[in-house]
Design a protein around this motif. Structure first.
Motif, mmCIF file in Angstrom:
data_model
loop_
_atom_site.group_PDB
_atom_site.id
_atom_site.type_symbol
_atom_site.label_atom_id
_atom_site.label_comp_id
_atom_site.label_asym_id
_atom_site.label_seq_id
_atom_site.Cartn_x
_atom_site.Cartn_y
_atom_site.Cartn_z
ATOM 1 N N THR A 109 23.041 -65.837 51.315
ATOM 2 C CA THR A 109 21.842 -65.818 52.169
ATOM 3 C C THR A 109 21.524 -67.264 52.559
ATOM 4 O OG1 THR A 109 20.451 -65.837 50.179
ATOM 5 C CG2 THR A 109 20.809 -63.697 51.217
ATOM 6 N N PRO A 110 20.968 -67.451 53.775
ATOM 7 C CA PRO A 110 20.760 -68.823 54.276
ATOM 8 C C PRO A 110 19.457 -69.469 53.769
ATOM 9 C CG PRO A 110 20.224 -67.243 55.991
ATOM 10 C CD PRO A 110 20.650 -66.430 54.805
ATOM 11 N N HIS A 111 19.427 -69.863 52.491
ATOM 12 C CA HIS A 111 18.254 -70.517 51.878
ATOM 13 C C HIS A 111 16.967 -69.738 52.194
ATOM 14 C CE1 HIS A 111 16.664 -74.676 50.380
ATOM 15 N NE2 HIS A 111 15.855 -73.711 50.017
ATOM 16 N N LEU A 112 16.971 -68.485 51.750
ATOM 17 C CA LEU A 112 15.832 -67.602 52.041
ATOM 18 C C LEU A 112 14.872 -67.450 50.869
ATOM 19 C CD1 LEU A 112 17.453 -64.563 53.936
ATOM 20 C CD2 LEU A 112 16.185 -66.494 54.865
ATOM 21 N N GLY A 113 15.144 -68.182 49.754
ATOM 22 C CA GLY A 113 14.358 -67.989 48.539
ATOM 23 C C GLY A 113 12.860 -67.991 48.770
ATOM 24 N N ALA A 114 12.388 -68.906 49.620
ATOM 25 C CA ALA A 114 10.934 -69.031 49.811
ATOM 26 C C ALA A 114 10.472 -68.349 51.095
ATOM 27 C CB ALA A 114 10.567 -70.507 49.868
ATOM 28 N N ASP A 165 38.530 -66.748 43.359
ATOM 29 C CA ASP A 165 39.885 -66.429 43.851
ATOM 30 C C ASP A 165 40.780 -65.945 42.719
ATOM 31 O OD1 ASP A 165 39.422 -67.101 46.442
ATOM 32 O OD2 ASP A 165 40.201 -69.157 46.296
ATOM 33 N N GLU A 166 40.681 -66.623 41.566
ATOM 34 C CA GLU A 166 41.618 -66.341 40.469
ATOM 35 C C GLU A 166 41.065 -65.354 39.445
ATOM 36 O OE1 GLU A 166 43.137 -70.033 38.971
ATOM 37 O OE2 GLU A 166 43.667 -70.730 40.979
ATOM 38 N N GLY A 167 39.878 -64.808 39.731
ATOM 39 C CA GLY A 167 39.327 -63.749 38.890
ATOM 40 C C GLY A 167 38.799 -64.209 37.541
ATOM 41 N N TRP A 168 38.379 -65.515 37.422
ATOM 42 C CA TRP A 168 37.780 -65.954 36.146
ATOM 43 C C TRP A 168 36.411 -65.311 35.986
ATOM 44 C CZ3 TRP A 168 38.095 -71.973 36.941
ATOM 45 C CH2 TRP A 168 39.420 -72.329 37.211
ATOM 46 N N ILE A 169 35.755 -65.068 37.125
ATOM 47 C CA ILE A 169 34.480 -64.339 37.101
ATOM 48 C C ILE A 169 34.539 -63.294 38.230
ATOM 49 C CG2 ILE A 169 33.081 -66.227 36.153
ATOM 50 C CD1 ILE A 169 32.019 -66.614 39.062
ATOM 51 N N ALA A 170 33.540 -62.393 38.262
ATOM 52 C CA ALA A 170 33.661 -61.257 39.187
ATOM 53 C C ALA A 170 32.960 -61.431 40.533
ATOM 54 C CB ALA A 170 33.116 -60.011 38.496
ATOM 55 N N GLY A 171 31.918 -62.268 40.584
ATOM 56 C CA GLY A 171 31.207 -62.365 41.860
ATOM 57 C C GLY A 171 30.109 -63.400 41.806
ATOM 58 N N ALA A 172 29.493 -63.641 42.970
ATOM 59 C CA ALA A 172 28.421 -64.646 43.031
ATOM 60 C C ALA A 172 27.410 -64.269 44.097
ATOM 61 C CB ALA A 172 29.024 -66.024 43.331
ATOM 62 N N GLY A 173 26.152 -64.669 43.857
ATOM 63 C CA GLY A 173 25.090 -64.506 44.845
ATOM 64 C C GLY A 173 24.511 -65.881 45.128
ATOM 65 N N MET A 174 24.670 -66.348 46.349
ATOM 66 C CA MET A 174 24.326 -67.743 46.653
ATOM 67 C C MET A 174 23.300 -67.830 47.781
ATOM 68 S SD MET A 174 26.298 -69.926 44.926
ATOM 69 C CE MET A 174 26.505 -69.038 43.406
ATOM 70 N N ASP A 175 22.194 -68.533 47.507
ATOM 71 C CA ASP A 175 21.176 -68.749 48.544
ATOM 72 C C ASP A 175 21.182 -70.190 49.036
ATOM 73 O OD1 ASP A 175 18.842 -68.003 50.094
ATOM 74 O OD2 ASP A 175 17.647 -69.189 48.682
ATOM 75 N N VAL A 176 21.761 -71.089 48.246
ATOM 76 C CA VAL A 176 21.693 -72.518 48.590
ATOM 77 C C VAL A 176 23.076 -73.146 48.487
ATOM 78 C CG1 VAL A 176 19.265 -72.968 48.058
ATOM 79 C CG2 VAL A 176 20.897 -72.810 46.205
ATOM 80 N N PHE A 177 23.304 -74.178 49.305
ATOM 81 C CA PHE A 177 24.653 -74.729 49.461
ATOM 82 C C PHE A 177 24.579 -76.254 49.524
ATOM 83 C CE2 PHE A 177 24.336 -70.498 51.062
ATOM 84 C CZ PHE A 177 25.449 -69.870 50.507
ATOM 85 N N THR A 178 25.737 -76.891 49.291
ATOM 86 C CA THR A 178 25.721 -78.362 49.303
ATOM 87 C C THR A 178 25.504 -78.909 50.708
ATOM 88 O OG1 THR A 178 28.118 -78.293 49.404
ATOM 89 C CG2 THR A 178 27.146 -78.736 47.247
#
Ligand SMILES: NC(=O)c1ccc[n+]([C@@H]2O[C@H](COP(=O)([O-])OP(=O)(O)OC[C@H]3O[C@@H](n4cnc5c(N)ncnc54)[C@H](O)[C@@H]3O)[C@@H](O)[C@H]2O)c1
Ligand SMILES: O=C(O)[C@H](O)COP(=O)(O)O
Length: 569
Positions: free
Chosen positions: A296-301, A261-274
């Motif tokens: 992505t919905p935990h598609l790694g495997a 939100d605050e622009g400390w980093i530019a982006g993220a790619g997330m496959d897994v969530f809490t």
């Protein structure tokens, strides 16, 4: 094998075949080898209550990451002999409860690593080139070329935290894309890293400011939970992008949302969530919907090939176990065979604790490394006459790895210990010391560790008395304590008044002291200024709860304290 209604005990008993329950989508390739021998019931979408209701009639269970195999499920599983995880992570299985019930837990440690690594690269490129947003906006009828200018990954630096099976594959692929790769993994081998053109760095502080992309490939364990939070995200470049194909929770999701939100980093790619699928109003849901996140919905495997691999792998193990054979990847296999049990069991426990103490004391708290180090296990006294000390070798590997894997080292056994040590670049030499080294105890185990150039030697010694075991030396300090439960190790000047200050801090935090032991210095080293170190000591405190960073910080400020760390043995 067709999906059926809830099981009918009478049908199962009549068939007199072991029955296997498959409550998740597992590739049929492996299941085929089971269905000719056993009854295989595929029943997807079971609630926790339904699972507990039907589990008593099954001898085997095959799951992926969605089914929670809790102690309650395992207690209800009266006939269960094996739980198979068609994949790597066993964090959804209560392995301790399974071990207590005598149920073997197996997994497929390598079947899906290519898939996970390729998915990481997919997210790397998607975040770099805004693929997710470009696709969504085009489907909305928009043509947003100027808003979606990306960055190239070639010549950029990828940071990898956790250079294990997946991490190393990702590194090789990234090098192939022309990236420079740096990694942080205190347990990785510098030689193996160098062979793959990866530069190993010691700390997150070294890694984070330097990288353009960051990816984590560790298990979710105490030391990796919330490993990347606000403080770490602030150290990164504003243009950096972060990836997670490991486990939800290694990044603190609230901190990551704020950083985006605050622009400390530019982006993220997330496959897994809490929480998976993300719960209503959760940080996982907000993160997955964030405009700067490719989710992505935990598609790694989830590739055809990986699912075939893991299915074949675990079904072959299930078949073997149900007909009395041995698994190839048991998460809770024994370290010690029954005939050796009486003689070696206390030493196995001692050496495992020595390994775990080594990792927590010399590596965890001090930012050291295990990978690439050599360990000498020296057996003196009666123990020197026991020729098969293989369980002690395995116990050391298990102890060293107990705080670095999500199976807490339970997947180390007498069969795979050598291979696992080799993977980490750890060399272990065993010496049976028959000559007369003067020892006070019947048998003594000495663990020495040093780097490739025989420098920075560290020592732990221990002995067994009756059924109990003790640490008699920690580094240059002669000690005598039973390594069990949560403990605090304080390195301090051996002067009056130290105990009072420490007791005060612990009292304020309502932490009970179970025992206290002062280990005095009896080495010959000189301190950093060439001064004699005779006035130093270790204060070892057994406490009733794990102490947090706040308490450790307060203890470190007590007068005369040089260093403090917490261990759990
Ligand atoms: N998204 C998916 O579908 C998917 C697929 C496969 C694996 N995974 C997950 O990926 C992760 C890695 O799997 P793997 O097979 O490579 O495991 P691995 O055990 O081979 O490697 C893990 C590495 O993490 C390192 N490590 C542990 N604690 C660390 C710490 N505090 N700091 C830095 N490094 C640390 C270990 O030394 C080890 O090298 C696991 O969590 C696994 O469950 C996810
Ligand atoms: O640990 C694993 O093997 C992966 O997270 C895969 O999980 P899945 O089998 O649920 O896809």
């Amino acid at each position: 094998m067709a999906p059926s209604a809830l099981p009918d005990d009478a049908t199962h008993a009549e068939a007199n075949k072991p029955c296997i329950l498959v409550p998740e989508k597992v590739s049929p390739d492996g299941l085929k080898m089971l269905s000719s021998l056993y009854t295989v019931d595929i029943k997807m979408g079971l609630s926790a209550e339904e699972l507990i209701k039907i589990i008593p009639s099954y001898h085997g269970l095959i799951v992926r990451s969605e089914t929670k195999v809790t102690a309650e499920v395992l207690n209800a599983a009266k006939k269960m002999r094996v739980v198979a995880r068609a994949g790597v992570g066993v964090d959804n299985i209560d392995v301790n409860a399974a071990t207590q019930q005598g149920i073997i837990v197996v997994n497929s440690p390598a079947g899906n690593i290519v898939a996970a690594a390729e998915h990481t690269i997919a997210l790397l490129l998607s975040t770099a080139r805004n693929v997710g947003r470009a696709d969504t906006t085009m489907k909305e009828g928009l043509w947003e070329r100027s808003k979606l200018v990306g960055v190239e990954v070639g010549s950029k630096t990828l940071g990898i935290i956790g250079l294990g099976k997946v991490g190393l594959k990702v590194a090789r692929m990234a090098v192939g894309l022309g990236m420079k790769v740096q990694a942080m993994d205190p347990y990785a081998s510098a030689d193996i890293a160098a062979k793959h053109s990866v530069e190993l760095v010691s700390t997150l502080e070294d890694l984070l400011p330097a990288v353009d992309f960051l990816t984590i490939h560790t298990p979710l364990i105490a030391s990796t939970l919330d490993m990347i939070g606000e403080k770490q995200l602030c150290m990164m470049k504003k243009t950096a992008r972060v990836l997670n194909v490991a486990r939800g929770g290694v990044y603190n999701e609230e901190a990551l949302i704020r950083a985006l939100d605050e622009g400390w980093i530019a982006g993220a790619g997330m496959d897994v969530f809490t929480s998976e699928p993300p719960k209503e109003n959760s940080s996982a849901l907000r993160l997955s919907k964030h405009p700067r996140v490719v989710a992505t919905p935990h598609l790694g495997a989830s590739t055809k090939e990986a699912q075939e691999n893991v299915s074949l792998d675990v079904c072959a193990q299930m078949r073997e176990i149900l007909r009395g054979g041995l698994p190839t990847a048991a998460v809770n296999a024994p370290l010690i065979l029954p005939e050796e049990y009486k003689k070696l069991q206390p030493f196995v426990k001692l050496v495992e604790k020595m390994g775990s103490l080594y990792t927590q004391h010399f590596v965890g708290s001090k930012g050291g490394m295990i990978g690439g180090r050599t360990f000498d296990l020296i057996y003196s006294g009666e123990l020197a006459n026991i020729s098969n000390t293989r369980p002690l070798f395995a116990a050391l590997v298990k102890g060293l790895m107990s705080t670095i894997s999500d199976s807490k080292g339970r997947d180390v056994n007498i069969v795979n210990a050598t291979l696992l040590a080799k993977e980490k670049g750890i060399a272990i030499n065993e010496t049976h010391l028959h000559e007369a080294k003067e020892i006070v105890y019947n048998s003594l185990v000495t663990l020495k560790s040093y780097d490739g150039a025989h420098r920075s030697e560290q020592v732990i010694e221990g002995y067994v008395s009756g059924k109990s075991f003790y640490i008699s030396r920690l580094d240059q300090f002669a000690s005598n304590f039973h390594p069990d439960g949560p403990m605090i190790i304080l390195h301090n000047y051996d002067e009056p008044g130290k105990i009072g200050g420490v007791g005060m801090v612990l009292g304020t935090h309502k932490i009970n002291i179970r025992f206290m032991h002062v280990a005095s210095y009896d080495g010959e080293d000189l301190g950093p200024e060439g001064e004699k170190r005779g006035n130093e000591a270790l204060m070892i405190l057994g406490v009733d709860v794990d102490v947090d960073k706040v308490v450790l910080c307060e203890l470190s400020k007590c007068d005369g304290v040089l260093n403090v760390n917490a261990v759990r043995l």
